[in-house]
Scaffold this motif. Structure first.
Motif, mmCIF file in Angstrom:
data_model
loop_
_atom_site.group_PDB
_atom_site.id
_atom_site.type_symbol
_atom_site.label_atom_id
_atom_site.label_comp_id
_atom_site.label_asym_id
_atom_site.label_seq_id
_atom_site.Cartn_x
_atom_site.Cartn_y
_atom_site.Cartn_z
ATOM 1 N N HIS A 205 79.114 82.189 34.710
ATOM 2 C CA HIS A 205 79.466 82.536 33.332
ATOM 3 C C HIS A 205 80.722 81.777 32.962
ATOM 4 C CE1 HIS A 205 81.807 85.382 35.722
ATOM 5 N NE2 HIS A 205 82.497 85.755 34.678
ATOM 6 N N ASP B 89 88.169 82.351 34.868
ATOM 7 C CA ASP B 89 88.297 82.388 36.334
ATOM 8 C C ASP B 89 87.052 81.861 37.048
ATOM 9 O OD1 ASP B 89 87.208 84.904 35.320
ATOM 10 O OD2 ASP B 89 87.312 85.668 37.363
ATOM 11 N N HIS B 90 86.063 81.398 36.271
ATOM 12 C CA HIS B 90 84.857 80.801 36.865
ATOM 13 C C HIS B 90 84.604 79.379 36.371
ATOM 14 C CE1 HIS B 90 83.366 84.641 38.646
ATOM 15 N NE2 HIS B 90 84.274 85.088 37.780
ATOM 16 N N ASP C 216 79.626 87.559 38.488
ATOM 17 C CA ASP C 216 80.197 88.836 38.069
ATOM 18 C C ASP C 216 79.085 89.619 37.372
ATOM 19 O OD1 ASP C 216 82.725 88.249 38.978
ATOM 20 O OD2 ASP C 216 83.560 87.796 37.007
ATOM 21 N N HIS D 293 85.841 87.127 45.273
ATOM 22 C CA HIS D 293 86.398 87.596 43.997
ATOM 23 C C HIS D 293 87.287 88.819 44.249
ATOM 24 C CE1 HIS D 293 86.521 88.700 39.702
ATOM 25 N NE2 HIS D 293 85.923 87.570 39.417
HETATM 26 ZN ZN LIG Z 1 85.448 86.838 37.451
#
Ligand SMILES: [Zn+2]
Length: 299
Positions: free
Chosen positions: A82, A86-87, A205, A263
């Motif tokens: 996504h 943070d990805h 996530d 994560h």
């Molecule tokens: Zn994340």
């Protein structure tokens, strides 16, 4: 005294031996969105010394990619779960750096469709490198097919229609399958990569409650699940993430062979024993806690 003993306690050891032969999963970033000493989410699949598939490009992953000994010219496939920062934040860094390795081959990139505040992955990349309006418009010159001085970044959206597991890529011994997962209102995917008879599943996530992660992880040699909330969490966070109990139930239902917990966020640090206990209530396979550059050979 060995070399590693001379390093400061908080420095990350290099691990350039991962995946020299056979297939291995290496965690480049074991953290989430916090600046807490870990790179953000990113995972690398090695085969016989080549960095072949990169899943997510969170902040710090570009640095870890190089520390792991990866070459961007070797990458066959880039997958995004996504478009949270943070990805995805290191994507332009990786795109640019590949030019300095004289990459010329097409680089396929897949990520989720758009929704809400989130553009589709194709639009996300366009906003980065469009020749007129891109934030990094100057990169557009290098990202077209048929150039002597660049390579084509071939971006496609995945997870459309019903969002059920769908194979979206098959080439050179790699098969990638995407399925939509629910990360509150954020368009998000879980991924499965099959390579050399091994099956690696990435939860991304997600809250684990739409039935797709079990399918993506079916029979996986390893399921990378996100330890983003502690056991006993209640409330809105469970719209975004699975608690450890649910990770265990899904891993058991999928008959995954092992689970890597990544994560890792501040709120779950120190809660690892409770997480393991919750997972072990339903899942009897191996459970590993990821650090940056952790290497898991798949035998
Ligand atoms: Zn994340």
């Amino acid at each position: 005294m060995g070399l590693t003993a001379a390093l400061p306690a908080n420095s990350q050891p290099r691990n350039e031996s991962c995946g020299r032969s056979g297939v291995a999963l290496q965690v480049l970033g074991s953290g989430g969105p916090e600046l807490a000493g870990r790179a953000s989410a990113s995972y690398l699949i090695w085969q016989d010394g080549k960095a072949r598939v990169l899943v997510d490009t969170g902040a710090g992953s570009a640095l870890r990619f190089r520390e792991a000994g990866g070459k961007l010219a070797d990458l066959d496939l880039l997958l995004l779960s996504h478009l949270h920062a943070d990805h995805s934040a290191d994507l332009p860094t990786l795109i640019k750096s590949a030019l300095f390795e004289r990459r010329r081959r097409v680089l396929p990139l897949f990520g989720p469709e758009g929704g809400g505040q989130f553009p589709a992955t194709t639009e996300f990349v366009r906003r980065l490198v469009d020749p007129k309006t891109g934030a990094f418009a100057y990169l557009s010159y290098y990202l077209k097919s048929g150039l002597l001085s660049g390579y084509e970044l071939r971006t496609k959206d995945a997870g459309g229609g019903s969002g059920a597991p769908e194979q979206v890529f098959q080439a050179d011994g790699i098969v990638a399958t995407a399925a939509r997962v629910v990360h509150a209102d954020v368009p998000a995917l879980a991924w499965r990569v099959e390579i050399a008879g091994k099956r690696i599943a990435f939860s991304g996530d997600g809250n684990g409650r739409n039935g797709n992660l079990e399918k993506i992880a079916e029979g996986a040699d390893v399921l990378i699940a996100h330890l983003a909330v502690a056991e006993g969490t209640h409330g809105d966070e469970l719209d975004y993430h699975m608690d450890p109990s649910l990770i265990g139930r899904i891993a058991a239902q999928a008959k995954a062979k092992s689970v890597v917990l990544a994560h890792r966020m501040t709120r779950t640090l120190g809660q690892e024993d409770a997480a393991r206990a919750a997972i072990a209530k339903s899942f009897s396979g191996a459970v590993m806690l990821a650090e940056d550059l952790s290497c898991y050979p798949l035998r």
